[in-house]
Each structure stands twice: as C-alpha cells, then as structure tokens.
Design a protein around this motif. Structure first.
Motif: not given
Length: 455
Positions: A78-80, A82, A91-93, A95, A125, A130, A133, A135
């Motif tokens: 996953w990645m976020i 912002t 924010q967008e999540l 995969f 990520w 989780g 992580t 960033s």
C-alpha cells in the motif's frame, strides 16, 4: 520488534514449545519483510499534477489529476499520497503491488477566490501489517488562480454577448441626421464651449455636443476596499449553522466589479476601476476592449486591506470624470460620509449607481440611533419594516403573506441612506447572497426602473 524477538527466543530456549516457536518464526518473517522494505523500498518518487479547467471561478470545482512514478525492487502492499493545499489537504490510498506507476484524480470542491498553492506532498508506504513504514516528500510546487465569479445585472450572459439590462444604442435610420446623435441635454459641469446654441434654441433647453470620448458607453467603478466598509453591522449576523452558505460581503463586491468589467469588455465600452492601495488619483485600470491579465490578477488577489475611505476614493476618482460617465460605487455597508459625497455628485449631475450589502438609517431619521437589525436578531434588515417583512442573509427584504408590498417591487425604506440616495436620482442595487456552488445571483434593482442600465 528486536526486543520482542529476543524475549521470545529466550523463552523458547528456556521452556521450548511449539507456540513459542510459531511466534518466533512469525516475528522473524515480519522483521525480514520490514528490513527488505527499508533497504529496497521505493526510490526516485516523482509526482506530477494537472489541474483542470484552465480558468476557474469562485465556487467551481477543480479536478486534480495525479500521476505517480517510482522505482522499487519489491512489491508494495500500500501507499498513501497526501497533498497539502492552502485550503486543506487530500489523501489517497492506493495498492501498487507490482506496478511502478499509476494515476488517479480527485476534486477540490467550492474553491474560493484567490491564489491556491501546493505547500507540500507526503508519500508513505509500508508492509502489510503496517509495522514498518517509510515516507518521502517529493519536490514540486503547484499554483493555480481562481477568479471571482462574475455577478451580472439581470442574470447570465446570453449567446449574443449582451447582458440583460445592457443599454443598446439605437441604430441610425436612413433619414436620421448624424449630427443629432452627437447632441445631448446639458449636464451641470459642461463647458460653455460645447453648448450647441442652434439645437438649444430649437428645443428650448440647453444642448451640449458629445465629446469623442463620451460617444460610447462609459463607466467608472469605485470599489471600496477598506476593512471598515465590510464590517458586519450589529444585528446583521447570521446563525453559526448558516454562515457556510453566506457569501462574504467583500466577495460579493468583487464579483460585481468583475461582472461590470466583463460587460464593458464584451461591449467595447470605456471603463475605469478605482480601488484602495494605489497612488492617489490613479486608476487601477482604464481603457476599453479586452481586459489585461493584470486586471484579472488584481481582482483575484485583492483583499479588504486598503487605508483609504470610500469618500476619499470617490474624491480621487472624480478628478478623471467627464460629463456623461456613469459611476458605479460598490461597497459593503453604507455610511454617512460617503453618502454625503455621493449626494453632492448627484446634485452636480453625475449618474451614480450604488451596489451595497447592508443599509443603515439615514441621519436625522427617527431610527438614526438604532443599528441595522432584524426583528428576529438573525440577519440584517432595513429599519422601519412592517411585521410581515423579513430579511435574507444578504440584506434583502422579503414580503410575507398579507403584506401590501408583496405584489409590488421591494424598495429601501425611506428612512435609510439607500432610500435617501434613491430620491436624489441614484440607481440602487442590493447584492444578493447565494451558495458558491450554485453561482451568484443578479443584483436586485431598486432605483429608477424606467431608466436602462448602463452595463
């Protein structure tokens, strides 16, 4: 995690058992995944954005299309992403899996007027649980401008380019005299050298020649930009639950100025714009034809931070007025000093059109000591209203059931500043409020309904 694995390993060596072995194996797998994420995680992250449409107006929605690319040796669960804008964040999540580039889009709803900037971006990520992580903050700046939504007299712009309420000069007939179109009634202040004596003797009233610059439509816009001109009067505050749906008074004023400038652009009319924060006696814009980009930028970035009062602005602007011009004064609240200045210009023969949000009692009236307030104390109303009338958040009076005025036109109270100026010949317009998502309504016309508007 290392301390937890050490404790689990010590217990297993001391006591043994399949449960501790399972915990030790799972912890080792998780630690190996986290180590791989740190060593071979995403690198060279690049984010590109495209904003549409190219020209935005206040209240519109901006569509942001994002394309992200990166390099990585392992799949990412996953990645976020912002984005931090000046008016908020998004924010967008996603995969990614084995993908190394992907695109998505989102909307910025009801964007207000002004210059909007991307202050930063954060891409995060991690592993599937989780626990580990990483960033980064990709470089990149994005700026887009939002113009004020134009407020036109009477409604929207038709396809032929004319605004409802525009003054259209009649075409000359075959037998009409070209000289007759260059003569008008005498206006106080016209020099005697321009008086047409033959036409005056024939009609019995003084007639003046129209100078070349006055032959077309001419308008001078005076936009009040002092913070005091837009202070909400006592009693005109709306409930907290309704404030999000009320457009600020200064935004309504800027929208009205933009509508007048665009109307002048379409009709190739001569236009002037005066506002605060400029050398005294100098117009911020003066000319005809297409509006320069700097004028649009000015109305995009302008704020109520001027130090000149509206009365001083009118005095500075009047130095460049010539007979035949229409003066459009735009302000939030009416006050005595500027009203006296406008009254003096009206007596001198200047055509004044006044756009305002809040009215006040005129000096000397029975309600002169009372603030502008509504019977319910929610929104600002004009004084001396009957019990069957009420006030909308924008300062408009609405007639209730059984009110004799319900079938007629709604006009300012005789005991207010707007009513006094209307009696002197000014055209009075009260700016309505509307939700930005629905666009701005037209201005309510109060004065001189039989005279065509000049824009």
């Amino acid at each position: 995690m290392l301390l937890l694995m050490t404790a689990t390993g010590g217990l297993y060596l001391w006591r043994g058992g399949e449960s501790l072995l399972l915990l030790l194996t799972a912890g080792g797998i998780i630690m190996c995944g986290g180590l791989l994420m740190q060593l071979y995680g995403p690198r060279r992250v690049n984010v590109q954005r495209t904003i549409s449409p190219d020209r935005l107006s206040a209240g519109d929605a901006a569509v942001v299309e994002v394309k992200l690319t990166f390099a990585s040796r392992i799949p990412l669960p996953w990645m976020i992403i912002t984005d931090y804008w000046s008016g908020g964040s998004h924010q967008e999540l996603v995969f990614p899996g084995f993908r190394r580039s992907f695109s998505y889009s989102y909307e910025l709803l009801s964007v207000p007027r002004g210059v909007h900037q991307l202050h930063g971006c954060n891409v995060a990520w991690g592993d599937l649980p989780g626990l580990f992580t990483g960033s980064c903050q990709p470089d990149g700046k994005q700026i887009f401008k939002v113009l004020p939504k134009a407020l036109y007299m009477g409604g929207t712009v038709p396809d032929n380019g004319l605004i409802p309420g525009d003054r259209v000069l009649p075409a000359r007939g075959k037998h009409s005299s070209p000289q007759a179109a260059d003569i008008r009634d005498y206006t106080p202040g016209d020099p005697f050298s321009r008086i047409h004596w033959k036409s005056s003797a024939r009609k019995g009233t003084l007639q003046s020649r129209v100078p070349e610059r006055e032959a077309g439509q001419m308008n001078c816009i005076v936009l009040a930009s002092s913070p005091e001109d837009y202070d909400v009067p006592f009693g005109a505050y709306v409930p907290r639950s309704q404030r999000a749906a009320v457009i600020p008074a200064f935004e309504q004023a800027v929208s009205a100025a933009m509508g007048m400038l665009l109307s002048a652009e379409r009709s190739s009319s001569y236009i002037q714009l005066f506002s605060g924060g400029w050398p005294e006696g100098m117009a911020r814009h003066e000319g005809l034809g297409q509006l320069p980009g700097r004028v649009r930028d000015l109305l995009t970035e302008i704020a109520p931070s001027g130090s000149q009062s509206l009365s001083r602005l009118l005095e500075d602007a009047s130095k460049s007025w010539i007979p035949g011009m229409t003066v459009s004064v735009i302000t939030g609240r009416l006050e005595e000093e500027s009203a006296r200045t406008m009254a003096r210009f009206l007596v001198q023969g200047v055509r004044v059109e006044l756009y305002y949000v809040w009215d006040q009692p005129s000096p000397g009236s029975q309600t002169s000591g009372n603030p502008v307030r509504s019977p319910a104390g929610a929104a600002g109303t004009l004084p001396e209203m009957s019990r069957s009338t009420r006030q909308t958040p924008g300062g408009m009076t609405e007639s209730g059931p059984g009110d004799p005025a319900a079938s007629g036109s709604r006009q300012p109270s005789p005991g207010t500043i707007a009513g006094s100026l209307m009696r002197l010949g000014a055209r009075i317009h009260c700016l309505n409020s509307a939700a930005p998502a629905q666009g701005y309504k037209g201005a309510e016309n109060y004065g001189l309904p039989d005279t065509p508007s000049s824009h």
